[in-house]
Design an enzyme around this catalytic site. Structure first.
Site, PDB file in Angstrom:
ATOM      1  N   THR A  90       0.866  -1.173   0.000  1.00  0.00           N
ATOM      2  CA  THR A  90       0.000   0.000   0.000  1.00  0.00           C
ATOM      3  C   THR A  90       0.904   1.225   0.000  1.00  0.00           C
ATOM      4  O   THR A  90       2.061   1.127   0.392  1.00  0.00           O
ATOM      5  CB  THR A  90      -0.876   0.003   1.279  1.00  0.00           C
ATOM      6  OG1 THR A  90      -1.656  -1.177   1.306  1.00  0.00           O
ATOM      7  CG2 THR A  90      -1.788   1.213   1.344  1.00  0.00           C
TER       8      THR A  90
ATOM      9  N   GLY B  83      -1.217  -3.784   5.365  1.00  0.00           N
ATOM     10  CA  GLY B  83      -2.302  -4.737   5.454  1.00  0.00           C
ATOM     11  C   GLY B  83      -2.929  -4.789   6.831  1.00  0.00           C
ATOM     12  O   GLY B  83      -3.277  -3.770   7.414  1.00  0.00           O
TER      13      GLY B  83
END
Length: 530
Positions: free
Chosen positions: A350, A433
């Site tokens: 991410t 995550g």
């Protein structure tokens, strides 16, 4: 105060504006946008677009996005849910008929309709200042003219060579010499450049209708996917009301479910039942954080889902009664052994971006394809890497997060925002995550319980409880004596497979009129200001 004999870095300090990202090029572009007259939203979108090019394993336009925004320094925080939904034809029966117990990663069934571009265009229209084409121009330039590969990007890319080699377009674009590009090599993504140009000219329709949508849909259907052009044309994110809790005199804001931000608040609520003193990395403190996380994650896996499709007990999750009950279960002498079994996704890839501008508009912005390179599936003509967020669905009948048509999955990516005394104080976020909820609580506690500066708090060794009983994954920098004591108490520590997560944050010092930023040392990025 930082120990200058340690090989770390100082916080960034600036007067007017600041950006913190996990890639130097993204931070620089954000500052260039700010210097050219753009505001924090323009800069955050521009930085995210750049990272979709230069960090293709971590994020992409084929992924999802969540944002928190505070305008003009106020404590009125706006939240945007830019996560995508399943195709209208995808049902639990589809998986049952194929004998699947979980959603496969390298499969079109893991691809929900990407929500990032809808989020970018809506947020820019509502809160941006510069022309959208100017905001995307730097990303287009990197994709077209090439960009140099940085060390962490190379490291993550190399780990996915097998996945990328299994798909022709992915192999052609991302393994141009039959391998991941090396540090310092230049990589190009001409298909993605053309797609970004179309989006710059046509807005969201350049992605969700026309040639780009047709490319993604035809590709997914060729692999057995159930996506339609109607699914893409109907994609739309939502403004939502943030969920909040008070922690040590500060209000912590998170996006509501289907994201796990509320679980970060639950962890903080549990921690608030305990005092904070001594070493922030002591066995007692880490024991407490591990157990608070295990309890909160059990609640997450039982209850967090798309609130449009299932009941999510938001008030109960934020209640004093639940925090009191869970805190009362923690015994600092021994690890709990009677937690219910719960399945956690592993830590994923991410990008998180924090920006504050001259007017003290503050943006907390997160964009992701979930796993590194998502599904590993790449639309052949548009060059869009398709995420695998659908893997977060449960395939258990009756579960709140069970897959269903037009449904959003439980989401791990969560931006955060802190306000106090009627003003915004800190946009922050932690990548990684399922670690993100623990990471938010860990960072906030270290800053407000222990008065650590942002960079010190970000640099601390990290650990995360695993889904198997009392297993805890720990970075190798955790002191051996601490690890030994935690094991004596019943935890089973195992080495982390790699660096755990990443963080960015910018704190507004209203008294001095300055900005103080920290950026993840485990990544390539940096915090810089004007």
């Amino acid at each position: 105060m930082r120990n200058f004999e340690k090989p770390t870095r100082s916080v960034a300090v600036a007067r007017h504006a600041m950006a913190a990202t996990s890639h130097p090029s993204a931070t620089l572009v954000a500052l260039q946008i700010l210097a050219a007259g753009g505001n924090a939203m323009d800069a955050a979108i521009a930085a995210s677009a750049v990272q979709c090019v230069v960090e293709p394993g971590s994020t992409g336009i084929g992924g999802d996005c969540f944002v928190l925004y505070a305008a003009g320094g106020s404590d009125k925080v706006v939240a945007y849910n830019g996560s995508g939904r399943t195709p209208a034809a995808l049902t639990l029966d589809w998986f049952t008929e194929r004998g699947l117990a979980e959603v496969p990663r390298h499969s079109p069934s893991a691809v929900t309709v990407p929500g990032a571009i809808d989020a970018w265009t809506r947020l820019h229209a509502d809160h941006g200042r510069m022309p959208f084409a100017d905001v995307l121009a730097p990303a287009i330039r990197f994709a077209e003219e090439g960009y140099g590969i940085s060390p962490r990007v190379h490291h993550d890319w190399q780990l996915e060579e097998e996945l990328l080699s299994s798909e022709p377009t992915a192999a052609r674009i991302f393994l141009p010499k039959g391998r991941a590009p090396g540090i310092g090599e230049v990589h190009h993504q001409p298909e993605l450049a053309a797609t970004l140009k179309r989006i710059a000219a046509e807005g969201r329709d350049g992605f969700y209708t026309g040639a780009v949508a047709e490319d993604m849909v035809s590709y997914l259907r060729s692999l057995g996917g159930l996506h339609t052009l109607e699914d893409f044309a109907a994609a739309q994110g939502d403004y939502v009301t943030p969920v909040t809790t008070d922690f040590r005199g500060h209000t912590i804001h998170e996006c509501p479910p289907n994201g796990q931000g509320i679980i970060a608040l639950l962890i903080l609520n549990i921690l608030s039942r305990f005092g904070a003193k001594g070493d922030p990395q002591s066995p007692d403190r880490l024991h407490l954080e591990i157990e608070a996380t295990r309890l909160a994650y059990a609640a997450r896996d039982a209850w967090i889902a798309d609130p449009e499709k299932a009941h999510v007990p938001v008030e109960e999750l934020l209640s004093d009664a639940l925090a009191d009950r869970l805190a009362g279960m923690i015994d600092l002498k021994r690890a709990m052994t009677d937690l219910p079994a719960f399945d956690m996704p592993l830590h994923r890839d991410t990008v998180y971006i924090s920006v504050v501008d001259r007017d003290r508009n503050a943006v907390s912005f997160i964009n992701s394809v979930f796993d590194s390179f998502g599904t590993g599936l790449v639309a052949p003509r548009s060059g869009v890497v398709l995420h695998n967020r659908g893997q977060s669905f449960s395939l258990k009948p009756g579960h709140p997060n069970v897959v269903a048509p037009g449904k959003r999955p439980l989401h791990t990516i969560i931006p955060g925002m802190v306000t106090r005394g009627g003003r915004v104080e800190m946009p922050f976020g932690v990548m990684g995550g399922y670690y993100q909820a623990m990471g938010h609580a860990h960072l906030i506690s270290k800053v407000f319980d222990y008065s650590m500066d942002l960079q010190e708090a970000i640099d601390l060794p990290r650990l995360i409880p695993k889904s198997e009983g009392t297993l805890v994954e720990a970075e190798h920098t955790l002191p051996a004596a601490t690890a030994s004591e935690l094991e004596r108490r019943g935890f089973s520590l195992v080495p982390a497979e790699g660096p755990i997560g990443g963080a960015q944050a910018i704190r507004i010092d209203w008294e001095n009129g300055t900005l103080i930023g920290g950026s993840e040392s485990r990544k390539d990025g940096i915090a810089l200001g004007l």
